[in-house]
Motif scaffolding. Sequence first.
Motif, PDB file in Angstrom:
ATOM      1  N   MET A   1     -34.215  44.087 -15.988  1.00 51.65           N
ATOM      2  CA  MET A   1     -34.070  44.427 -14.578  1.00 51.65           C
ATOM      3  C   MET A   1     -32.757  43.920 -13.996  1.00 51.65           C
ATOM      4  O   MET A   1     -32.333  44.394 -12.947  1.00 51.65           O
ATOM      5  CB  MET A   1     -35.210  43.794 -13.757  1.00 51.65           C
ATOM      6  N   LYS A   2     -32.141  42.959 -14.637  1.00 50.75           N
ATOM      7  CA  LYS A   2     -31.048  42.197 -14.039  1.00 50.75           C
ATOM      8  C   LYS A   2     -29.927  43.060 -13.462  1.00 50.75           C
ATOM      9  O   LYS A   2     -29.496  42.831 -12.336  1.00 50.75           O
ATOM     10  CB  LYS A   2     -30.488  41.221 -15.073  1.00 50.75           C
ATOM     11  N   TYR A   3     -29.457  44.032 -14.198  1.00 48.45           N
ATOM     12  CA  TYR A   3     -28.329  44.840 -13.724  1.00 48.45           C
ATOM     13  C   TYR A   3     -28.742  46.216 -13.221  1.00 48.45           C
ATOM     14  O   TYR A   3     -27.949  46.926 -12.636  1.00 48.45           O
ATOM     15  CB  TYR A   3     -27.282  44.980 -14.823  1.00 48.45           C
ATOM     16  N   ARG A   4     -30.011  46.592 -13.440  1.00 48.74           N
ATOM     17  CA  ARG A   4     -30.475  47.914 -13.013  1.00 48.74           C
ATOM     18  C   ARG A   4     -31.149  47.883 -11.646  1.00 48.74           C
ATOM     19  O   ARG A   4     -31.155  48.858 -10.929  1.00 48.74           O
ATOM     20  CB  ARG A   4     -31.469  48.459 -14.041  1.00 48.74           C
ATOM     21  N   THR A   5     -31.776  46.757 -11.316  1.00 51.90           N
ATOM     22  CA  THR A   5     -32.547  46.640 -10.085  1.00 51.90           C
ATOM     23  C   THR A   5     -32.031  45.449  -9.301  1.00 51.90           C
ATOM     24  O   THR A   5     -32.196  44.312  -9.732  1.00 51.90           O
ATOM     25  CB  THR A   5     -34.046  46.429 -10.410  1.00 51.90           C
ATOM     26  N   TRP A   6     -31.415  45.691  -8.157  1.00 48.51           N
ATOM     27  CA  TRP A   6     -30.915  44.597  -7.336  1.00 48.51           C
ATOM     28  C   TRP A   6     -32.060  44.028  -6.531  1.00 48.51           C
ATOM     29  O   TRP A   6     -32.735  44.745  -5.801  1.00 48.51           O
ATOM     30  CB  TRP A   6     -29.793  45.073  -6.415  1.00 48.51           C
ATOM     31  N   ILE A   7     -32.274  42.732  -6.647  1.00 46.98           N
ATOM     32  CA  ILE A   7     -33.343  42.066  -5.923  1.00 46.98           C
ATOM     33  C   ILE A   7     -32.706  41.196  -4.847  1.00 46.98           C
ATOM     34  O   ILE A   7     -31.890  40.335  -5.145  1.00 46.98           O
ATOM     35  CB  ILE A   7     -34.228  41.259  -6.878  1.00 46.98           C
ATOM     36  N   GLU A   8     -33.086  41.466  -3.605  1.00 48.71           N
ATOM     37  CA  GLU A   8     -32.507  40.786  -2.433  1.00 48.71           C
ATOM     38  C   GLU A   8     -33.560  39.930  -1.744  1.00 48.71           C
ATOM     39  O   GLU A   8     -34.750  40.069  -2.007  1.00 48.71           O
ATOM     40  CB  GLU A   8     -32.002  41.841  -1.430  1.00 48.71           C
ATOM     41  N   GLN A   9     -33.110  39.105  -0.821  1.00 48.02           N
ATOM     42  CA  GLN A   9     -34.019  38.303  -0.009  1.00 48.02           C
ATOM     43  C   GLN A   9     -34.922  39.235   0.803  1.00 48.02           C
ATOM     44  O   GLN A   9     -34.494  40.285   1.261  1.00 48.02           O
ATOM     45  CB  GLN A   9     -33.210  37.411   0.916  1.00 48.02           C
TER      46      GLN A   9
END
Length: 102
Positions: free
Chosen positions: A57-65
């Motif tokens: 997921m690290k570079y495919r899905t951006w996880i934000e606050q």
Amino acid sequence: MSSPRSKLVTEDSGRRNLRMPNSDEVFAVVTEHLGGNHVQLRCEDGEERLGRIPGRMKYRTWIEQDDIVVAEPWDWQDEKATIEWRYTSQDADQLRREGHID
């Protein structure tokens, strides 16, 4: 030819069939991005956990606050969890409307 996305939306209501947590997973809110592949999570079971973003997921899905995610707490270290899924803001709104999350 219909797109794969159209199969997720019912014709009359616009409701999407969303991925729900398994028995060993929980809904969680990202409270802080700690850098790299780590985030702080507030889980629905009341626990604060250190969340790990897996390589897939690290570079495919951006996880934000403030993102809503599905996290799987570790069996051997309950204060840590692996993030399994991130919901879009529209999907999170649907989860709130249906009463799955607060």
